[in-house]
Design an enzyme around this catalytic site. Structure first.
Site, PDB file in Angstrom:
ATOM      1  N   GLU A  82      82.500  13.997  32.154  1.00  0.00           N
ATOM      2  CA  GLU A  82      81.196  13.348  32.320  1.00  0.00           C
ATOM      3  C   GLU A  82      81.435  11.863  32.620  1.00  0.00           C
ATOM      4  O   GLU A  82      82.089  11.168  31.837  1.00  0.00           O
ATOM      5  CB  GLU A  82      80.365  13.494  31.040  1.00  0.00           C
ATOM      6  CG  GLU A  82      79.062  12.730  31.034  1.00  0.00           C
ATOM      7  CD  GLU A  82      78.128  13.146  32.157  1.00  0.00           C
ATOM      8  OE1 GLU A  82      77.731  12.269  32.954  1.00  0.00           O
ATOM      9  OE2 GLU A  82      77.796  14.344  32.246  1.00  0.00           O
ATOM     10  N   ASP A 109      85.128  11.336  36.706  1.00  0.00           N
ATOM     11  CA  ASP A 109      84.838  12.358  37.704  1.00  0.00           C
ATOM     12  C   ASP A 109      85.544  13.669  37.359  1.00  0.00           C
ATOM     13  O   ASP A 109      86.764  13.722  37.200  1.00  0.00           O
ATOM     14  CB  ASP A 109      85.300  11.864  39.077  1.00  0.00           C
ATOM     15  CG  ASP A 109      84.728  12.669  40.228  1.00  0.00           C
ATOM     16  OD1 ASP A 109      84.479  13.871  40.042  1.00  0.00           O
ATOM     17  OD2 ASP A 109      84.547  12.094  41.312  1.00  0.00           O
ATOM     18  N   ASP A 131      73.320  16.610  38.895  1.00  0.00           N
ATOM     19  CA  ASP A 131      72.477  15.691  39.665  1.00  0.00           C
ATOM     20  C   ASP A 131      72.068  16.385  40.958  1.00  0.00           C
ATOM     21  O   ASP A 131      72.924  16.780  41.752  1.00  0.00           O
ATOM     22  CB  ASP A 131      73.260  14.423  39.969  1.00  0.00           C
ATOM     23  CG  ASP A 131      72.394  13.296  40.518  1.00  0.00           C
ATOM     24  OD1 ASP A 131      71.403  13.602  41.219  1.00  0.00           O
ATOM     25  OD2 ASP A 131      72.702  12.119  40.257  1.00  0.00           O
ATOM     26  N   LYS A 135      67.137  13.702  47.869  1.00  0.00           N
ATOM     27  CA  LYS A 135      66.886  13.219  49.228  1.00  0.00           C
ATOM     28  C   LYS A 135      67.844  13.885  50.213  1.00  0.00           C
ATOM     29  O   LYS A 135      69.028  14.028  49.936  1.00  0.00           O
ATOM     30  CB  LYS A 135      67.043  11.697  49.293  1.00  0.00           C
ATOM     31  CG  LYS A 135      66.001  10.947  48.463  1.00  0.00           C
ATOM     32  CD  LYS A 135      66.175   9.442  48.592  1.00  0.00           C
ATOM     33  CE  LYS A 135      65.115   8.710  47.777  1.00  0.00           C
ATOM     34  NZ  LYS A 135      65.267   7.224  47.864  1.00  0.00           N
ATOM     35  N   ASP A 167      67.120  23.389  37.608  1.00  0.00           N
ATOM     36  CA  ASP A 167      65.667  23.567  37.661  1.00  0.00           C
ATOM     37  C   ASP A 167      65.096  22.891  38.908  1.00  0.00           C
ATOM     38  O   ASP A 167      63.933  22.506  38.943  1.00  0.00           O
ATOM     39  CB  ASP A 167      64.985  23.045  36.390  1.00  0.00           C
ATOM     40  CG  ASP A 167      65.321  21.585  36.090  1.00  0.00           C
ATOM     41  OD1 ASP A 167      66.018  20.946  36.906  1.00  0.00           O
ATOM     42  OD2 ASP A 167      64.874  21.079  35.045  1.00  0.00           O
ATOM     43  N   THR A 205      69.480  22.878  25.845  1.00  0.00           N
ATOM     44  CA  THR A 205      69.576  21.486  25.406  1.00  0.00           C
ATOM     45  C   THR A 205      68.226  20.790  25.512  1.00  0.00           C
ATOM     46  O   THR A 205      67.289  21.291  26.149  1.00  0.00           O
ATOM     47  CB  THR A 205      70.594  20.717  26.256  1.00  0.00           C
ATOM     48  OG1 THR A 205      70.114  20.651  27.613  1.00  0.00           O
ATOM     49  CG2 THR A 205      71.948  21.420  26.227  1.00  0.00           C
ATOM     50  N   TYR A 207      67.636  18.166  27.199  1.00  0.00           N
ATOM     51  CA  TYR A 207      67.416  17.830  28.609  1.00  0.00           C
ATOM     52  C   TYR A 207      66.766  19.002  29.338  1.00  0.00           C
ATOM     53  O   TYR A 207      65.807  18.820  30.096  1.00  0.00           O
ATOM     54  CB  TYR A 207      68.736  17.459  29.283  1.00  0.00           C
ATOM     55  CG  TYR A 207      68.591  17.159  30.762  1.00  0.00           C
ATOM     56  CD1 TYR A 207      68.244  15.888  31.198  1.00  0.00           C
ATOM     57  CD2 TYR A 207      68.757  18.163  31.723  1.00  0.00           C
ATOM     58  CE1 TYR A 207      68.081  15.614  32.547  1.00  0.00           C
ATOM     59  CE2 TYR A 207      68.596  17.899  33.071  1.00  0.00           C
ATOM     60  CZ  TYR A 207      68.263  16.630  33.474  1.00  0.00           C
ATOM     61  OH  TYR A 207      68.085  16.367  34.804  1.00  0.00           O
ATOM     62  N   GLU A 208      67.274  20.191  29.129  1.00  0.00           N
ATOM     63  CA  GLU A 208      66.721  21.368  29.787  1.00  0.00           C
ATOM     64  C   GLU A 208      65.262  21.567  29.399  1.00  0.00           C
ATOM     65  O   GLU A 208      64.419  21.925  30.237  1.00  0.00           O
ATOM     66  CB  GLU A 208      67.536  22.598  29.404  1.00  0.00           C
ATOM     67  CG  GLU A 208      67.060  23.894  30.037  1.00  0.00           C
ATOM     68  CD  GLU A 208      67.851  25.098  29.576  1.00  0.00           C
ATOM     69  OE1 GLU A 208      67.327  26.217  29.669  1.00  0.00           O
ATOM     70  OE2 GLU A 208      69.002  24.909  29.116  1.00  0.00           O
TER      71      GLU A 208
END
Length: 225
Positions: A82, A109, A131, A135, A167, A205, A207-208
């Site tokens: 991460e 990375d 991520d 765009k 998602d 989580t 976040y989810e």
């Protein structure tokens, strides 16, 4: 192959946001150096000779999923990567509070970590809610691409599993198209619920639960052929 003149495109955004809390900052100084994977080619088995399997989580966010899986499977060594410093700090808190001994980290990375792993050394890999780079001009920065999939195919054992979740509808379509196009992977889904519902071993989580994307979470599981 990327070089100094043609570096790899970043597949992640910012690496730090809000100030890191003092306790977590202390863990970055004390615990992280003990858990950090080598910055050169290495055999993960040497880090945990008794481990039944080696798993890899690419982009572990705040570390909730990684820590929960490590707690459920103490006989598995989990490698996590991460680049987001706040996420690394959060993961260290989970690791410290739960006393986990079977997690090693790359605070950078994930592609560098994958590049340092031996062939067929990983039994499972997770790419959960990466991520999406929404765009169009940034789609080339998405982690799921032919190069990354080839690297994953190299380090995954035959029969090893790859789980992708998102998602963001376009990224789901993007990932599915590219992974099933790879001769190294087979999509294991047999019915719609196999991607509409999380697998029994999935860890949801915070976040989810925020549902920041444009569709319900989709879970795609693949097998290394």
């Amino acid at each position: 192959m990327p070089d100094a003149e043609h570096p790899q495109l970043r597949t992640f955004g910012r690496i730090k946001a809000r100030p890191i809390k003092p306790r977590q900052a202390a863990l970055l100084e004390t615990l992280l150096p003990r858990l950090r994977v080598p910055a050169e080619p290495f055999d993960p088995r040497a880090l945990a000779p008794a481990a039944r399997e080696i798993w890899l989580e690419i982009g572990f966010g705040g570390g909730e999923h990684m820590a929960a899986q490590a707690q459920r499977h103490p006989d598995v060594l989990i490698l996590g990567a991460e680049p987001f410093q706040n996420g690394v700090a959060s993961a260290l808190r989970h690791i410290d509070e739960q006393g986990l001994q079977n997690v090693r980290l790359q605070d950078g990375d994930a592609r560098e970590l994958i590049g340092h792993l031996p062939d067929a050394s990983i039994a499972r890999a997770f790419i959960l809610f990466p991520d999406p780079w929404p765009k169009t001009r940034h789609h080339k920065r998405r982690l799921v691409n032919a190069e990354t999939l080839a690297d994953l195919a190299r380090v995954l054992q035959p029969g090893g599993r790859l789980r992708f979740a998102s998602d963001v509808a376009h990224y789901v379509d993007w990932a599915l198209e590219r992974i099933i196009a790879s001769p190294a992977f087979r999509w294991s889904a047999e019915r719609a619920d196999d991607w509409r519902r999380p697998a029994a071993d999935h860890v949801t989580t915070r976040y989810e639960e925020k549902r920041l994307g444009d569709c319900a979470p989709v879970f795609l599981d693949f097998v290394r052929i």
